[in-house]
Design an enzyme around this catalytic site. Structure first.
Site, PDB file in Angstrom:
ATOM      1  N   HIS A  49       0.052   5.134   6.992  1.00 19.43           N
ATOM      2  CA  HIS A  49       0.362   5.539   5.628  1.00 19.43           C
ATOM      3  C   HIS A  49       0.650   7.035   5.552  1.00 19.43           C
ATOM      4  CE1 HIS A  49      -2.077   1.840   5.214  1.00 19.43           C
ATOM      5  NE2 HIS A  49      -1.225   1.581   4.241  1.00 19.43           N
ATOM      6  N   SER A  80       0.808  -1.216   0.000  1.00 15.45           N
ATOM      7  CA  SER A  80       0.000   0.000   0.000  1.00 15.45           C
ATOM      8  C   SER A  80       0.842   1.268   0.000  1.00 15.45           C
ATOM      9  CB  SER A  80      -0.932   0.006   1.210  1.00 15.45           C
ATOM     10  OG  SER A  80      -0.199  -0.135   2.421  1.00 15.45           O
ATOM     11  N   ASP A 140      -4.730   7.082   9.879  1.00 16.77           N
ATOM     12  CA  ASP A 140      -4.482   5.734  10.399  1.00 16.77           C
ATOM     13  C   ASP A 140      -3.113   5.597  11.059  1.00 16.77           C
ATOM     14  OD1 ASP A 140      -2.708   5.666   8.237  1.00 16.77           O
ATOM     15  OD2 ASP A 140      -3.808   4.150   7.118  1.00 16.77           O
TER      16      ASP A 140
END
Length: 218
Positions: free
Chosen positions: A191, A34, A188
């Site tokens: 990231h 990701s 979060d």
């Protein structure tokens, strides 16, 4: 035909023979999870578009392929390596291992998967920049030591370029203490946001330039 015209034709022919061909576009596949894919960001703010823009602004004729898959492990990267390395790919950035940590996958398994990816790259004659990661201490010292060591050891074994960390440009330690760089992270805490990606690109960009140089020298 006049002598002057013959001379002009000969000069033009000689000039064509010594003028270097235009440099071909360099194609680099960014194989990752990701962090590479650009999770939570609009497309142009992701790692691959920002890195491509950074390189092109410095005069590099380069195209980056986004081969990042959110949630992917080193095993997933290994499963995708063969079809990621198409004939037009000249180089590869490998950024995998974060999800192995989240799943507490044994470092020896992660190492074997990364070695498999590097084997595919070697077989395809593709230059590689291997980007490392560091394990948190809560897995125990043996796990941490084995995980952290596999990246530089594999880079040395396969003769690839090596970057210590995807988050190397952050003043804090984003891997072990995300709270230290909250202004560069998404909500979060895992990231990077668009500004964080820009910091990452500035720090990692010169090493990608070294990858381009290695491709040109090959």
């Amino acid at each position: 035909m006049r002598r002057g015209k013959l001379t002009a034709l000969a000069s033009a022919s000689l000039l064509a023979s010594v003028t270097p061909l235009a440099a071909e576009e360099v194609v680099i596949a960014a194989l990752g999870d990701s962090l590479t894919q650009g999770y939570g960001l609009v497309q142009e703010d992701g790692f691959v578009p920002q890195m491509q823009a950074w390189l092109q602004a410095r005069g590099h004729d380069v195209r980056l392929i986004n081969a990042g898959v959110s949630g992917d492990t080193t095993a997933g990267g290994l499963a995708r390596a063969a079809w990621t390395l198409t004939e037009d790919v000249d180089g590869m950035i490998v950024t995998l291992g974060g999800n192995d940590l989240l799943r507490a996958i044994p470092p020896e398994a992660s190492r074997s998967n990364l070695a498999g990816i590097l084997d595919f790259a070697a077989g395809a004659d593709v230059e590689v920049l291997l980007v490392g990661m560091t394990a948190p201490g809560n897995y125990g010292p043996d796990f941490q030591q084995a995980f952290d060591a596999m990246y530089p050891e594999l880079a040395a074994e396969y003769g690839t370029l090596y970057a210590e960390s995807f988050f190397g440009g952050f003043d804090g330690d984003a891997e072990s203490d995300p709270g230290s760089v909250l202004d560069l992270m998404q909500a979060d805490g895992i990231h990077p946001n668009a500004s964080g990606v820009a910091v990452i690109v500035d720090a990692l960009g010169p090493q990608v330039e070294a990858l381009i140089a290695a491709i040109a020298a090959d």
